[in-house]
Design an enzyme around this catalytic site. Structure first.
Site, mmCIF file in Angstrom:
data_model
loop_
_atom_site.group_PDB
_atom_site.id
_atom_site.type_symbol
_atom_site.label_atom_id
_atom_site.label_comp_id
_atom_site.label_asym_id
_atom_site.label_seq_id
_atom_site.Cartn_x
_atom_site.Cartn_y
_atom_site.Cartn_z
ATOM 1 N N ASP A 173 53.493 -1.387 14.024
ATOM 2 C CA ASP A 173 54.001 -2.489 13.212
ATOM 3 C C ASP A 173 54.992 -1.934 12.185
ATOM 4 O OD1 ASP A 173 54.384 -4.601 11.387
ATOM 5 O OD2 ASP A 173 52.377 -5.393 11.753
ATOM 6 N N SER A 189 50.183 -12.077 9.240
ATOM 7 C CA SER A 189 51.178 -11.552 8.311
ATOM 8 C C SER A 189 50.979 -12.136 6.913
ATOM 9 C CB SER A 189 52.579 -11.836 8.867
ATOM 10 O OG SER A 189 53.566 -11.129 8.160
ATOM 11 N N HIS A 240 54.717 -6.122 15.237
ATOM 12 C CA HIS A 240 54.188 -7.049 14.233
ATOM 13 C C HIS A 240 53.782 -8.395 14.812
ATOM 14 C CE1 HIS A 240 53.535 -8.588 10.225
ATOM 15 N NE2 HIS A 240 54.412 -9.559 10.398
#
Length: 356
Positions: free
Chosen positions: A292, A205, A329
């Site tokens: 995601d 991320s 995610h």
């Protein structure tokens, strides 16, 4: 158009059910417009603390009640907590998690490894995953711990840490320069102790923005790691902010770029992975889930395309995790494909690195 229709229906219902006058509803509507479409954008633009907190989210400290000095309470047996101090005086909290095959070799008799031998085992030759987490939470986040367990089972050391302003690290205002500096310091610390053990830098991320920048700098300086793994990445933070769900309220506003995107550049939060990746001269593996909802899959595709403009295709891997598996995610770590993908990539990267 749909949002406006829904809002009008809500106003009509309030009028019919509660008897609120149309004049009062008009005042309410004007108040909402004033707050959400004038006050909020101006506060975001003129107060750097606001975009900084929204990008880094260091105040979201989950899970609560973590004992960082006892990683075994997070389910990580044979793991060591320690602290390092960077050259600019920032204290970073760190965990070193041993690979499964190392646990018995360093046991002190009561089933737990002797802390005095942790650093010496880094040079044992087993690959080292240097993990850089995303925004919010800490190195003890549940999905992060899940990943550490997968990686140690493959046979890798895992070294993870918290940037400045997170968890038990120094509470210093974060910036791109600051967190990249923290990551760089930890990499140098590892390099001094790893001997000939391969170091694979892993970002997730927001951590992909940190690691892309940091590894690019290392490659330019001639101190490159063995490989770079980018899990759930974006191409640059401006596109991520523009496509974020919260931005949908403001995306079509006149001056959106000036109000919401310019502060990212002005306050040192660009994270331009698509620019930095041009200087990353080690093998790269990109992984992203189609479902995601935090960082759109399309941004990972754009990052992959940017990498291919500068590097041969055989050095850049891209792996898609289909939406039907619901990894979203955070949970690519649950894919049964992951251990094999990582193992193959690491082995190929070591072979490539040894030939250079």
């Amino acid at each position: 158009m749909i949002k406006r229709a829904v809002y009008l229906i809500i106003l009509v219902l309030i009028h019919l059910v509660y008897g609120v006058t149309w004049l009062s509803l008009l005042k309410l509507s004007l108040g909402i417009i004033l707050v959400f479409y004038i006050a909020v954008p101006l506060i975001y633009h003129f107060y750097p603390t606001v975009p900084r907190h929204l990008v880094f989210l260091p105040f979201l400290r989950w899970p609560r009640g973590i004992s960082f000095t006892q990683p075994e309470l997070s389910g990580l047996r044979a793991a060591r907590n320690f602290y390092v101090t960077t050259s600019d005086g920032v204290r970073l909290g760190v965990w070193h998690i041993l690979p499964e095959q190392e646990i018995d070799r360093v046991s002190n008799g009561d089933g737990e490894p002797d802390s005095t031998v942790f650093e010496s085992r880094l040079s044992s030759g087993a690959p080292i995953i240097f993990y850089n987490h995303g925004n919010s939470g800490s190195r003890a986040g549940p999905h992060r711990v899940e990943l550490y367990k997968v990686l140690r089972k493959i046979g890798y050391h895992v070294v993870c840490f918290d940037y400045r302003s997170y968890a038990d690290s120094s509470q210093v205002i974060p910036s791109e320069t600051g967190v990249v500096s923290d990551s760089r310091f930890m990499y140098k610390w590892l390099r001094q102790r790893a001997g000939r053990s391969p170091i694979i830098v892993w970002g997730h991320s927001l951590g992909t923005g940190v690691t892309s920048h940091m590894v690019a700098d290392l490659c330019v300086e001639g101190d490159r790691p063995t490989a770079l793994v980018l899990e759930s990445p974006f191409n640059n933070i401006q596109e991520e902010v523009r496509l974020h769900k919260l931005a949908s309220l403001y995306r079509k506003m006149p001056g959106f770029h000036w109000l919401f995107l310019k502060p990212l550049r002005d306050n040192d939060m660009m994270f331009e992975s698509d620019r930095h990746i041009a200087n990353v001269t080690v093998p790269v593996m990109i992984m992203h889930a189609e479902d995601d909802l935090i960082i759109p899959y399309s941004l990972a595709v754009k990052l992959h395309r940017a990498a291919l403009r500068h590097h041969p295709a055989d050095r850049i891997e891209f792996h898609t995790f289909e939406a039907q598996y619901h990894y979203g995610h955070k949970y690519i770590c649950r894919s049964p494909r992951l251990p094999g993908l990582v193992r193959d990539f690491v082995e190929k990267s070591i072979h490539w690195h040894n030939k250079q």
